[in-house]
Design an enzyme around this catalytic site. Structure first.
Site, PDB file in Angstrom:
ATOM      1  N   ASP A  30     -50.215 -10.751  23.662  1.00  0.00           N
ATOM      2  CA  ASP A  30     -50.846 -11.934  24.237  1.00  0.00           C
ATOM      3  C   ASP A  30     -52.304 -11.997  23.779  1.00  0.00           C
ATOM      4  O   ASP A  30     -52.994 -10.979  23.728  1.00  0.00           O
ATOM      5  CB  ASP A  30     -50.763 -11.877  25.764  1.00  0.00           C
ATOM      6  CG  ASP A  30     -51.066 -13.214  26.412  1.00  0.00           C
ATOM      7  OD1 ASP A  30     -50.140 -13.815  26.994  1.00  0.00           O
ATOM      8  OD2 ASP A  30     -52.231 -13.655  26.342  1.00  0.00           O
ATOM      9  N   ASN A  86     -43.338 -17.492  33.877  1.00  0.00           N
ATOM     10  CA  ASN A  86     -43.924 -18.650  34.540  1.00  0.00           C
ATOM     11  C   ASN A  86     -43.076 -19.859  34.168  1.00  0.00           C
ATOM     12  O   ASN A  86     -42.971 -20.218  32.994  1.00  0.00           O
ATOM     13  CB  ASN A  86     -45.375 -18.852  34.082  1.00  0.00           C
ATOM     14  CG  ASN A  86     -46.276 -17.704  34.503  1.00  0.00           C
ATOM     15  OD1 ASN A  86     -46.111 -17.147  35.590  1.00  0.00           O
ATOM     16  ND2 ASN A  86     -47.217 -17.337  33.655  1.00  0.00           N
ATOM     17  N   GLN A  93     -47.245 -21.970  33.800  1.00  0.00           N
ATOM     18  CA  GLN A  93     -46.779 -22.053  32.407  1.00  0.00           C
ATOM     19  C   GLN A  93     -47.687 -23.000  31.636  1.00  0.00           C
ATOM     20  O   GLN A  93     -47.927 -24.143  32.054  1.00  0.00           O
ATOM     21  CB  GLN A  93     -45.326 -22.548  32.349  1.00  0.00           C
ATOM     22  CG  GLN A  93     -44.767 -22.520  30.930  1.00  0.00           C
ATOM     23  CD  GLN A  93     -43.282 -22.882  30.846  1.00  0.00           C
ATOM     24  OE1 GLN A  93     -42.658 -23.235  31.846  1.00  0.00           O
ATOM     25  NE2 GLN A  93     -42.731 -22.788  29.640  1.00  0.00           N
ATOM     26  N   SER A  94     -48.184 -22.510  30.512  1.00  0.00           N
ATOM     27  CA  SER A  94     -49.077 -23.328  29.685  1.00  0.00           C
ATOM     28  C   SER A  94     -48.514 -23.571  28.293  1.00  0.00           C
ATOM     29  O   SER A  94     -48.931 -24.502  27.610  1.00  0.00           O
ATOM     30  CB  SER A  94     -50.464 -22.677  29.579  1.00  0.00           C
ATOM     31  OG  SER A  94     -50.361 -21.388  28.990  1.00  0.00           O
ATOM     32  N   VAL A  95     -47.579 -22.741  27.867  1.00  0.00           N
ATOM     33  CA  VAL A  95     -46.913 -22.939  26.575  1.00  0.00           C
ATOM     34  C   VAL A  95     -45.439 -23.188  26.867  1.00  0.00           C
ATOM     35  O   VAL A  95     -44.763 -22.331  27.465  1.00  0.00           O
ATOM     36  CB  VAL A  95     -47.080 -21.711  25.647  1.00  0.00           C
ATOM     37  CG1 VAL A  95     -46.367 -21.965  24.320  1.00  0.00           C
ATOM     38  CG2 VAL A  95     -48.564 -21.409  25.407  1.00  0.00           C
ATOM     39  N   HIS A  99     -40.935 -17.814  27.505  1.00  0.00           N
ATOM     40  CA  HIS A  99     -41.445 -16.496  27.129  1.00  0.00           C
ATOM     41  C   HIS A  99     -41.469 -15.574  28.334  1.00  0.00           C
ATOM     42  O   HIS A  99     -41.718 -15.986  29.463  1.00  0.00           O
ATOM     43  CB  HIS A  99     -42.845 -16.579  26.514  1.00  0.00           C
ATOM     44  CG  HIS A  99     -43.819 -17.393  27.314  1.00  0.00           C
ATOM     45  ND1 HIS A  99     -43.819 -18.771  27.311  1.00  0.00           N
ATOM     46  CD2 HIS A  99     -44.838 -17.025  28.134  1.00  0.00           C
ATOM     47  CE1 HIS A  99     -44.788 -19.210  28.100  1.00  0.00           C
ATOM     48  NE2 HIS A  99     -45.418 -18.173  28.621  1.00  0.00           N
ATOM     49  N   HIS A 101     -43.490 -12.431  29.885  1.00  0.00           N
ATOM     50  CA  HIS A 101     -44.686 -11.596  29.804  1.00  0.00           C
ATOM     51  C   HIS A 101     -44.254 -10.172  30.146  1.00  0.00           C
ATOM     52  O   HIS A 101     -43.700  -9.936  31.226  1.00  0.00           O
ATOM     53  CB  HIS A 101     -45.738 -12.026  30.840  1.00  0.00           C
ATOM     54  CG  HIS A 101     -46.333 -13.379  30.625  1.00  0.00           C
ATOM     55  ND1 HIS A 101     -47.559 -13.576  30.031  1.00  0.00           N
ATOM     56  CD2 HIS A 101     -45.878 -14.608  30.948  1.00  0.00           C
ATOM     57  CE1 HIS A 101     -47.837 -14.871  30.004  1.00  0.00           C
ATOM     58  NE2 HIS A 101     -46.834 -15.524  30.561  1.00  0.00           N
TER      59      HIS A 101
HETATM   60  P1  DGP Z   1     -47.971 -18.993  30.178  1.00  0.00           P
HETATM   61  O1  DGP Z   1     -49.248 -19.311  30.886  1.00  0.00           O
HETATM   62  O2  DGP Z   1     -46.967 -18.253  31.022  1.00  0.00           O
HETATM   63  O3  DGP Z   1     -47.399 -20.225  29.505  1.00  0.00           O
HETATM   64  O4  DGP Z   1     -48.368 -17.964  29.018  1.00  0.00           O
HETATM   65  C1  DGP Z   1     -48.816 -18.351  27.777  1.00  0.00           C
HETATM   66  C2  DGP Z   1     -49.524 -17.177  27.187  1.00  0.00           C
HETATM   67  O5  DGP Z   1     -49.687 -17.409  25.802  1.00  0.00           O
HETATM   68  C3  DGP Z   1     -50.915 -16.916  27.741  1.00  0.00           C
HETATM   69  O6  DGP Z   1     -50.923 -15.664  28.435  1.00  0.00           O
HETATM   70  C4  DGP Z   1     -51.815 -16.855  26.533  1.00  0.00           C
HETATM   71  C5  DGP Z   1     -50.868 -16.775  25.380  1.00  0.00           C
HETATM   72  N1  DGP Z   1     -51.295 -17.459  24.190  1.00  0.00           N
HETATM   73  C6  DGP Z   1     -51.709 -18.755  24.102  1.00  0.00           C
HETATM   74  N2  DGP Z   1     -52.011 -19.050  22.835  1.00  0.00           N
HETATM   75  C7  DGP Z   1     -51.754 -17.943  22.097  1.00  0.00           C
HETATM   76  C8  DGP Z   1     -51.845 -17.642  20.705  1.00  0.00           C
HETATM   77  O7  DGP Z   1     -52.217 -18.462  19.856  1.00  0.00           O
HETATM   78  N3  DGP Z   1     -51.511 -16.380  20.333  1.00  0.00           N
HETATM   79  C9  DGP Z   1     -51.077 -15.445  21.230  1.00  0.00           C
HETATM   80  N4  DGP Z   1     -50.786 -14.240  20.757  1.00  0.00           N
HETATM   81  N5  DGP Z   1     -50.964 -15.694  22.544  1.00  0.00           N
HETATM   82  C10 DGP Z   1     -51.300 -16.938  22.969  1.00  0.00           C
END
Ligand code: DGP
Length: 113
Positions: A30, A86, A93-95, A99, A101
């Site tokens: 992450d 999430n 959840q932001s992406v 996924h 964690h």
């Molecule tokens: P969530 O909030 O559950 O959707 O988690 C998304 C996670 O993705 C957050 O912990 C940060 C991570 N993240 C966002 N952008 C990038 C990226 O460009 N590279 C990596 N390795 N992680 C990222």
């Protein structure tokens, strides 16, 4: 499913610290770690979030968990780790590419925040 930055990581268009890959999933550190070990495990096939998974995804979901097991062992955190999913913006959840964690290397409190 809309293209996300995780799809771009799968296609190697964005650099990531990849720790595991097989035909089903990809795992990478992450970018904003919340524990000494914080790895994201994603399916290579697109699924927006856990609630979009159905019976046809049962094997895929199992493989994600087994990948987490394997990575936890490889990372030396098999005795104590936490897996978080999430699901939805309200849960953090932001992406919007499913996924897991995988977090470890420190102690955790309950309930989570
Ligand atoms: P969530 O909030 O559950 O959707 O988690 C998304 C996670 O993705 C957050 O912990 C940060 C991570 N993240 C966002 N952008 C990038 C990226 O460009 N590279 C990596 N390795 N992680 C990222």
């Amino acid at each position: 499913m809309a293209d996300t930055l995780f799809s771009r990581i799968i296609r190697r268009e964005i650099q990531a610290d990849i720790v595991f890959e097989d035909e089903t999933c990809l795992a990478f550190r992450d970018i904003n770690p919340q524990a000494p070990v914080h790895i994201l495990i994603i399916p290579k096939t697109p699924l927006t979030r856990l609630t979009d998974a159905g019976e046809q995804d049962a094997g895929l979901l199992g493989k994600l968990l087994l990948a987490a097991n394997r990575i936890a062992t490889e990372q030396g955190i098999a005795d104590a780790f936490r897996i978080v999913v999430n699901n939805g913006a309200g849960a953090g959840q932001s992406v919007f590419h499913l996924h897991l964690h995988l977090l470890g290397g420190r102690s955790f409190t309950w309930p989570p925040g």
